[in-house]
Design a protein around this motif. Structure first.
Motif, mmCIF file in Angstrom:
data_model
loop_
_atom_site.group_PDB
_atom_site.id
_atom_site.type_symbol
_atom_site.label_atom_id
_atom_site.label_comp_id
_atom_site.label_asym_id
_atom_site.label_seq_id
_atom_site.Cartn_x
_atom_site.Cartn_y
_atom_site.Cartn_z
ATOM 1 N N ASN A 87 0.725 -1.348 -0.266
ATOM 2 C CA ASN A 87 -0.161 0.053 0.004
ATOM 3 C C ASN A 87 0.783 1.366 -0.007
ATOM 4 O O ASN A 87 0.213 2.326 0.409
ATOM 5 C CB ASN A 87 -0.958 0.083 1.042
ATOM 6 N N LYS A 113 -6.373 5.004 0.403
ATOM 7 C CA LYS A 113 -6.351 5.135 1.940
ATOM 8 C C LYS A 113 -5.097 5.096 2.749
ATOM 9 O O LYS A 113 -5.093 5.982 3.697
ATOM 10 C CB LYS A 113 -7.638 4.185 2.408
ATOM 11 N N GLU A 160 -3.380 8.160 2.631
ATOM 12 C CA GLU A 160 -3.936 9.290 2.868
ATOM 13 C C GLU A 160 -3.989 10.502 1.697
ATOM 14 O O GLU A 160 -4.120 11.635 1.991
ATOM 15 C CB GLU A 160 -3.429 9.923 4.110
ATOM 16 N N GLU A 204 -6.881 11.969 -0.250
ATOM 17 C CA GLU A 204 -8.143 12.297 -0.173
ATOM 18 C C GLU A 204 -8.838 12.827 -1.286
ATOM 19 O O GLU A 204 -8.181 13.380 -2.009
ATOM 20 C CB GLU A 204 -8.415 13.068 1.021
ATOM 21 N N THR A 231 -10.688 8.816 -6.127
ATOM 22 C CA THR A 231 -11.555 7.552 -6.336
ATOM 23 C C THR A 231 -10.745 6.713 -7.326
ATOM 24 O O THR A 231 -10.439 7.124 -8.532
ATOM 25 C CB THR A 231 -12.723 7.430 -6.390
#
Length: 507
Positions: free
Chosen positions: A237, A347, A350, A352, A355
């Motif tokens: 990630n 995610k 972080e 934001e 999508t």
């Protein structure tokens, strides 16, 4: 401007002088201290530690070289201020095993102080909150980050012909009309062009090894296995993902020693040492040696003869049905896992307000947009569980049986079946021809020999084999069982001693 590194002059911030014969392997520059700056990673670190040169002089030279060669489109972000600030810290006494070494980082690897774009418009200004672990270890060891390198958009391709407006197709330093390979093409191009000696790429199906092959450099895909303790590098990630099953960060360099140095620092293990070639058994898979471009075939056959002369033993083998088995794994994994992996990355990093749908909608390269059409439609969803639980283990067993039954130290084969094809600035990746034959898909053709080992999770190392008559590099790959990374690097050191390193490009 010429790039014959043994003779050319390179500007530093203060003076331009002729290259010194002290470090004849690559270009050198002089700092204001009138000392030569070597272009071997270990030599750079040693010279800075001995105060023969300064980290600032080395860094300025790398930045100026990058600016001189900006038409390669190798960088997305040039880290001038940050690099010089780190260099000043080194000169003021900061230490570490890589203190003062300029490197580059592929722009899909998280960096807390620089954006991580993945080479795609939706993430152009995305700023992760932390470094990826592999990069962080290099940074804490004193490496100086010159910048973030260009790549095939979202790493979904092998040409690095990125059509995002802020990127552009990366050019091969040996022929600017041709691709450097991908998806880690920017990292490979900076190394081949003499901007830095080494850096980080990523590899899902060949993305460190293909560009290494096409630019005369070295690329390692570390062991991934089934994850956990079998995974050599763990950056979960912290890299813009394709597939958690297949993705890995991988070091790239001008020489095997450069790659081994980065691998040692990332893993915290002793650096690989040369493995004697005499008596070592290398499997030569018939399928991997078939259908080659004639120039590539001549180069790799000549390389094999040299290695046989050095005592290596070649074993003719045939892994029956390997490519067919690989096809049952490849797309079902790579085009399904992003559905969950990309949101998980956003995610964890972080990032934001962005999508998966946002990313897909803004993709600039037609070939990547096509791939994301299959992803967002989950075209391979029905095949995924079978691919992971049945077909991938079957593929892994093919490799395990091959290594064991033939008592092999490694598999040896051409990294790619053709030298660098021409840039496709319309689609990002189109078609090419082998030996004047009918057009074939560039992606499928160039990934043929690297993809199976990727899906099996085994390590692979691509290194320089020789040059075509047209002046293009050719790569030779060694694959080994899961966990044999250090041995592969040791074999690579000895193979490189026999075959040599690539001549510098004349840019």
């Amino acid at each position: 401007m010429t790039d014959d590194f043994s003779r050319r002059d390179i500007l530093t911030s203060s003076v331009a002088v002729a290259a010194s014969a002290t470090f004849p392997s690559l270009g050198v520059v002089r700092s204001a201290m009138a000392q030569p700056i070597p272009s071997s990673a270990a030599e750079i670190v040693a010279a800075i530690r001995a105060k023969k040169i300064t980290a600032t002089a080395v860094t300025k030279a790398a930045i100026e070289r990058a600016e001189q060669l900006k038409d390669l489109n190798a960088f997305i972000f040039l880290n001038k201020d940050g690099a010089l600030a780190t260099a000043a810290e080194i000169d003021e006494g900061r230490t570490g095993p890589l203190a003062g070494l300029p490197i580059v980082i592929k722009d899909n690897i998280n960096t807390a102080d620089m954006p991580t774009s993945g080479g795609t418009p939706a993430l152009h200004n995305a700023q992760p909150r932390s470094n990826s672990p592999s990069f962080d270890r290099l940074f804490k060891a004193g490496a100086i980050i010159i910048g973030k390198t260009n790549l095939h958009e979202l790493a979904f391709g092998i040409t690095s012909s990125n059509l995002s407006p802020f990127a552009g197709p990366v050019k091969n330093p040996y022929d600017k009309t041709r691709i450097p390979g991908g998806s880690s093409g920017g990292t490979a191009a900076t190394i081949a062009a003499g901007i830095v000696t080494c850096g980080l790429g990523t590899d899902t199906g060949g993305s460190t090894r293909i560009p290494a092959a096409l630019t005369g450099t070295v690329g390692l895909r570390p062991s991934v296995g089934n994850g956990g303790a079998q995974r050599r590098y763990n950056d979960a990630n912290m890299v813009v993902p394709i597939s958690h099953t297949r993705d890995t960060v991988g070091p790239m360099g001008r020489t095997v020693a450069d790659v081994a140095l980065l691998d040692s620092v990332i893993t915290g293990t002793p650096m690989a040492t040369a493995e004697a070639l005499r008596g070592k058994r290398f499997g030569v898979p018939a399928a991997f040696w078939g259908g080659l471009d004639r120039d590539v075939e001549n180069v790799v056959k000549a390389a094999r003869q040299k290695l046989e002369g050095a005592g290596a033993v070649f074993v003719e083998i045939d892994i029956v049905g390997l490519f067919e088995q690989n096809a049952k794994v490849s797309f079902p994994v790579a085009l399904h896992e992003p559905i969950a992996d990309i949101p998980a990355y956003l995610k964890a990093s972080e990032i934001e307000g962005i999508t998966l749908a946002d990313i897909a909608a803004k993709i600039a390269s037609p070939d990547v947009k096509g791939a994301f059409g299959a992803i967002t439609a989950d075209a391979f969803g029905a095949a995924y569980q079978d691919a992971i639980t049945v077909q991938r283990p079957a593929l892994q067993k093919m490799y395990e049986d091959c290594f064991r039954d033939n008592n092999l130290d490694g598999l040896l084969f051409p990294t790619t079946i053709a030298p660098a094809p021409l840039i496709d600035a319309v689609k990002g990746s189109g078609e090419m021809s082998i030996n004047g034959g009918p057009p074939v898909p560039t992606f499928d053709t160039m990934i043929r020999n690297t993809d199976p080992g990727s899906n099996a999770g085994i390590p692979g190392l691509s290194l320089f084999a020789g040059m075509t008559p047209g002046g293009l590099p050719v790569g030779l790959e060694i694959d080994g069982p899961v966990g044999s990374d250090v041995k592969l690097l040791g074999l690579g050191l000895s193979i490189e001693a026999v075959l040599g390193t690539a001549p510098p490009p004349k840019i």
